[in-house]
Design an enzyme around this catalytic site. Structure first.
Site, short mmCIF file in Angstrom:
data_model
loop_
_atom_site.label_atom_id
_atom_site.label_comp_id
_atom_site.label_asym_id
_atom_site.label_seq_id
_atom_site.Cartn_x
_atom_site.Cartn_y
_atom_site.Cartn_z
N MET A 4 0.57 6.19 7.99
CA MET A 4 -0.01 4.82 7.90
C MET A 4 1.02 3.76 7.42
SD MET A 4 -3.92 6.09 6.93
CE MET A 4 -4.46 4.35 7.28
N SER A 5 1.45 2.77 8.21
CA SER A 5 2.29 1.88 7.86
C SER A 5 1.89 0.85 7.30
CB SER A 5 3.45 1.39 8.95
OG SER A 5 2.37 0.72 9.89
N GLY A 6 0.52 0.61 7.43
CA GLY A 6 -0.36 -0.71 6.91
C GLY A 6 -0.65 -1.57 7.98
N VAL A 8 -1.84 -2.45 12.37
CA VAL A 8 -3.20 -2.00 12.87
C VAL A 8 -3.15 -1.20 13.62
CG1 VAL A 8 -2.49 -3.62 14.62
CG2 VAL A 8 -4.95 -3.23 14.46
N SER A 10 -1.25 2.20 13.32
CA SER A 10 -1.57 3.42 12.71
C SER A 10 -2.90 3.50 12.18
CB SER A 10 -0.40 3.57 11.57
OG SER A 10 -0.46 2.55 10.86
N MET A 29 5.12 5.92 3.68
CA MET A 29 6.43 6.24 3.62
C MET A 29 6.87 5.00 2.68
SD MET A 29 7.94 8.14 6.79
CE MET A 29 7.52 6.87 7.90
N CYS A 98 15.44 6.11 12.19
CA CYS A 98 14.30 6.13 11.48
C CYS A 98 13.36 7.19 12.15
CB CYS A 98 13.69 4.84 11.23
SG CYS A 98 12.41 4.75 10.20
N CYS A 194 13.56 -3.65 9.47
CA CYS A 194 12.71 -4.04 8.29
C CYS A 194 13.60 -4.26 7.00
CB CYS A 194 11.86 -2.74 8.00
SG CYS A 194 12.81 -1.31 7.76
#
Length: 369
Positions: A4-6, A8, A10, A29, A98, A194
């Site tokens: 969960m990246s934060g 929508v 995920s 992460m 990544c 990122c």
């Protein structure tokens, strides 16, 4: 285990798995600290706000949420590869590194340690099984398909991964998030790398390494000096702006040579090529081609898929001949091969031979980028 990246995507992926009756846990992460990469703002990907959003969604769904610190691995496998590639005249793709070395290697290992049957992400792609083989396929939403970034997945990894969004459109995903009342239902997507502010890769490389790009010469295809450049890290194939060269025609970056620190300039017609060579090959579908094979070829996420013939010319070297001349892509980028919706495999572009010929009488070597 849900990555969960934060964002929508995920978040909805987690919700879909829980609705199917799976016992779920969400993980975010921590890949770097802003101060470690020279960022001063807190609205970048992987920021504290992203972690808070992921935690809020997990709490709303009633599933546990954890944060895993992979910053040391990310620095080694992604950031260092990124800076070394730029300094050596290549244009890397850190998102693929990544995925390959962090999300689907380190995170899968952690999932096994926690006795999770599957790792789930919000990528737009599909995985289908036939017998004992697993096949990575394009998402049904062609505009969001991310299979290009996932070509390095192995058969063992595909067997442990689920992509719940592969059959959905982005509009449908946002609608689900709104219905669930998620805080990030309308959260905008991150577009840049990122850990690099505003896409200024040269600034980042110099700041991270403490080394300034060495100035050198702009040359034409015959080796005539056209002026001075400010370091190889400031230029990439196809670049037109920021050259600082007066000319009666538009000039583009057509090549970079790390050996003599030169950047080759030419007209738009000099940007086309028929031949490409790739290395670091991964055969996603689990089958290595035995001879020449006509396939669909993508040399960039936003690039149109083109037809070409691939043929192995070494243990880890592949020759790609396009049916029609294509604009050159910088070495360091990924090239991915398709048969319809199926991802056959891919690799890293090591060189492209400029010009419309398909003969191999000139060896440009690894110095050409």
């Amino acid at each position: 285990m849900i990555a969960m990246s934060g964002g929508v995507d995920s978040s909805v992926a987690a919700s879909l798995m829980k609705d199917q009756g799976f016992e779920c846990l969400g993980v975010t992460m921590k890949l770097f600290s802003n101060e470690d990469v020279g960022l001063e703002r807190d609205d970048t990907c992987c920021s504290a706000k992203d972690t808070d959003d992921a935690r809020a969604v997990a709490y709303r769904m009633g599933i546990p949420h954890y944060v895993f610190n992979f910053s040391e691995d990310f620095n080694k496998e992604v950031i260092q590869r990124f800076t070394e590639s730029w300094e050596n005249g290549r244009t890397p793709n850190p998102c693929i590194d990544c995925n390959r070395f962090i999300k689907f290697e380190k995170l899968l290992r952690r999932a096994r340690e926690l006795d999770c049957s599957y790792l789930v992400t919000g990528h737009y792609a599909r995985i289908e099984r036939e017998g004992h083989r697993f096949f990575l396929k394009k998402a049904l939403d062609a505009a969001k398909d991310q299979s290009y970034f996932l070509y390095s997945l192995t058969q063992e990894e595909l067997a442990r991964i689920l992509f719940p969004l592969g059959n959905l459109t982005k509009k449908e995903v946002r609608k689900i998030a709104e219905m669930k009342g998620f805080v990030n239902a309308q959260k905008r997507e991150s577009q840049d790398v990122c850990f690099v502010m505003d896409g200024d890769y040269a600034r980042f490389v110099e700041q991270y390494t403490g080394r300034r790009g060495e100035s050198g010469n702009f040359v034409d295809s015959l080796g005539n000096v056209l002026g001075g450049h400010k370091g190889l890290i400031r230029y990439t194939i196809g670049q037109r702006r920021g050259l600082g060269i007066a000319s009666t025609r538009r000039l583009y970056v057509c090549g970079k040579n790390e050996r003599d620190n030169t950047v080759t300039l030419g007209g738009e017609e000099d940007l086309y090529a028929r031949l490409l060579y790739a290395k670091d090959l991964v055969w996603t579908a689990g089958e290595v081609p035995r001879g020449p094979l006509k396939v669909g070829v993508k040399t960039g996420y936003r690039r149109t898929e083109r037809r070409g013939t691939i043929e192995r010319v070494g243990e880890d070297r592949l020759r790609v001949e396009f049916e029609e001349p294509q604009k050159m892509t910088s070495p360091g980028q990924a090239v991915v091969f398709y048969e319809g919706d199926l991802v056959l495999g891919g690799g890293t572009i090591s060189e492209m031979k400029p010009g419309l010929s398909t003969t191999d009488d000139i060896n440009y070597g690894e110095g050409l980028a």
